[in-house]
Design an enzyme around this catalytic site. Structure first.
Site, PDB file in Angstrom:
ATOM      1  N   ASN A  25      19.558 -18.297  51.244  1.00 40.69           N
ATOM      2  CA  ASN A  25      18.533 -18.622  49.993  1.00 40.69           C
ATOM      3  C   ASN A  25      19.751 -18.721  48.862  1.00 40.69           C
ATOM      4  O   ASN A  25      19.100 -18.607  47.503  1.00 40.69           O
ATOM      5  CB  ASN A  25      17.633 -17.384  49.898  1.00 40.69           C
ATOM      6  N   HIS A  52      22.298 -16.734  48.153  1.00 41.23           N
ATOM      7  CA  HIS A  52      22.969 -15.533  47.461  1.00 41.23           C
ATOM      8  C   HIS A  52      24.364 -15.611  47.702  1.00 41.23           C
ATOM      9  O   HIS A  52      24.813 -16.252  48.943  1.00 41.23           O
ATOM     10  CB  HIS A  52      22.133 -14.189  48.318  1.00 41.23           C
TER      11      HIS A  52
HETATM   12  C1  GLP Z   1      24.978 -11.197  54.085  1.00 39.87           C
HETATM   13  C2  GLP Z   1      26.215 -10.951  52.979  1.00 39.87           C
HETATM   14  C3  GLP Z   1      26.845 -11.956  52.450  1.00 39.87           C
HETATM   15  C4  GLP Z   1      27.036 -13.229  53.289  1.00 39.87           C
HETATM   16  C5  GLP Z   1      25.899 -13.558  54.134  1.00 39.87           C
HETATM   17  C6  GLP Z   1      25.845 -14.861  54.873  1.00 39.87           C
HETATM   18  O1  GLP Z   1      23.867 -11.057  53.408  1.00 39.87           O
HETATM   19  N1  GLP Z   1      25.816  -9.789  52.239  1.00 39.87           N
HETATM   20  O2  GLP Z   1      27.910 -11.604  51.701  1.00 39.87           O
HETATM   21  O3  GLP Z   1      27.588 -14.282  52.609  1.00 39.87           O
HETATM   22  O4  GLP Z   1      25.145 -12.390  54.694  1.00 39.87           O
HETATM   23  O5  GLP Z   1      26.156 -14.496  56.272  1.00 39.87           O
HETATM   24  P1  GLP Z   1      26.589 -15.644  57.236  1.00 39.87           P
HETATM   25  O6  GLP Z   1      27.834 -15.772  57.204  1.00 39.87           O
HETATM   26  O7  GLP Z   1      26.416 -14.492  58.486  1.00 39.87           O
HETATM   27  O8  GLP Z   1      25.720 -16.604  57.142  1.00 39.87           O
END
Ligand code: GLP
Length: 245
Positions: free
Chosen positions: A136, A138
């Site tokens: 999303n 973030h």
């Molecule tokens: C979590 C972490 C983030 C990370 C995100 C994406 O929510 N708090 O810092 O960037 O996941 O994770 P992934 O790399 O597994 O898609």
């Protein structure tokens, strides 16, 4: 904003690890802002490999992680403390006292956030911040909102983040609903930022975040305003913007 294309996840990890290792070689006592999630694991594997070959020395490096779940003890395998030890810290010569992660077991949210902000200030801010990208938009745990949250804060995780992270827990009910995270201002104060993005499921959000309008509804979009951001993405993630870079 620079955008480096990698052929796949492994090459993305190697390229991003190269940037991090250049930072450590140029400033052995640098402050690295670190991230969790699946995307950076390949970077950490590469850094461990170079450490084992004596190409990298972490003895003076200081780290500060982006975020931590609220309410998970450090011994919980899903805590970011556990993640960092398992995927990086236990395999390199970093001093445990030089690694920092928000205290997820501090129930007083204001204290937890104030303490973490103080740590970041005391170590002189972040030289290089590594970021993943949530589906999303973030970054850290800065969820879409009507305004950018500036400082370290306690966040209520969105349904989509809880669902995305449920894959690591035995049931969705076990996923914490709150987390402590660096704020947008904290992240933007890093002197250099490296964002890693992998997989076709991130292609739309990569385009929206970095080639669309800057909005708190896509927190990562603020990175367009930073003067030293490098995106390292694999072909699948970068597919929808290949004509724009
Ligand atoms: C979590 C972490 C983030 C990370 C995100 C994406 O929510 N708090 O810092 O960037 O996941 O994770 P992934 O790399 O597994 O898609």
């Amino acid at each position: 904003m620079k955008c480096y294309k990698a052929k796949d996840y492994k090459e993305m990890g190697r390229k991003a690890a190269n940037i991090i290792s250049a930072q450590i070689i140029m400033k052995p006592d640098c402050v690295l802002g670190l991230a969790t999630g699946a995307t950076p694991i390949g970077i950490y594997e590469q850094l461990i490999e170079w450490y084992r070959k004596s190409d990298l020395d972490f003895s003076e490096v200081i780290t500060v992680n982006l975020d931590e779940y609220r309410g998970l003890p450090r011994s919980n395998e899903q805590s970011y403390y556990y993640f960092m030890r398992k995927n990086l810290f236990d395999h390199i010569n970093i001093l445990p006292e030089n690694t920092h992660i928000p205290n997820g077991m501090e129930e007083d949210s204001e204290k937890a956030c104030r303490d973490y902000s103080n740590i970041i200030r005391q170590i002189g801010g972040v030289d290089l911040q590594l970021l993943g990208l949530g589906h999303n938009g973030h970054i850290g745990f800065n969820e879409p909102d009507d305004a950018f949250e500036k400082e370290v804060h306690c966040v209520n995780l969105t349904e989509s983040t809880i669902m995305a992270n449920a894959r690591y827990f035995s049931s969705q009910e076990e996923v914490p609903t709150k987390a402590y995270t660096m704020g947008i201002k904290t992240i933007m104060q890093a002197r250099k930022i490296v964002v890693v993005v992998s997989g076709a499921d991130k292609a739309d959000i990569l385009k929206e975040a970095f080639f669309g309008p800057v909005t708190p509804h896509i927190p990562a979009s603020i990175l367009q305003m930073h003067n030293d951001v490098i995106i390292v993405a694999d072909e699948a993630a970068i597919e929808k913007v290949s004509d724009l870079i």
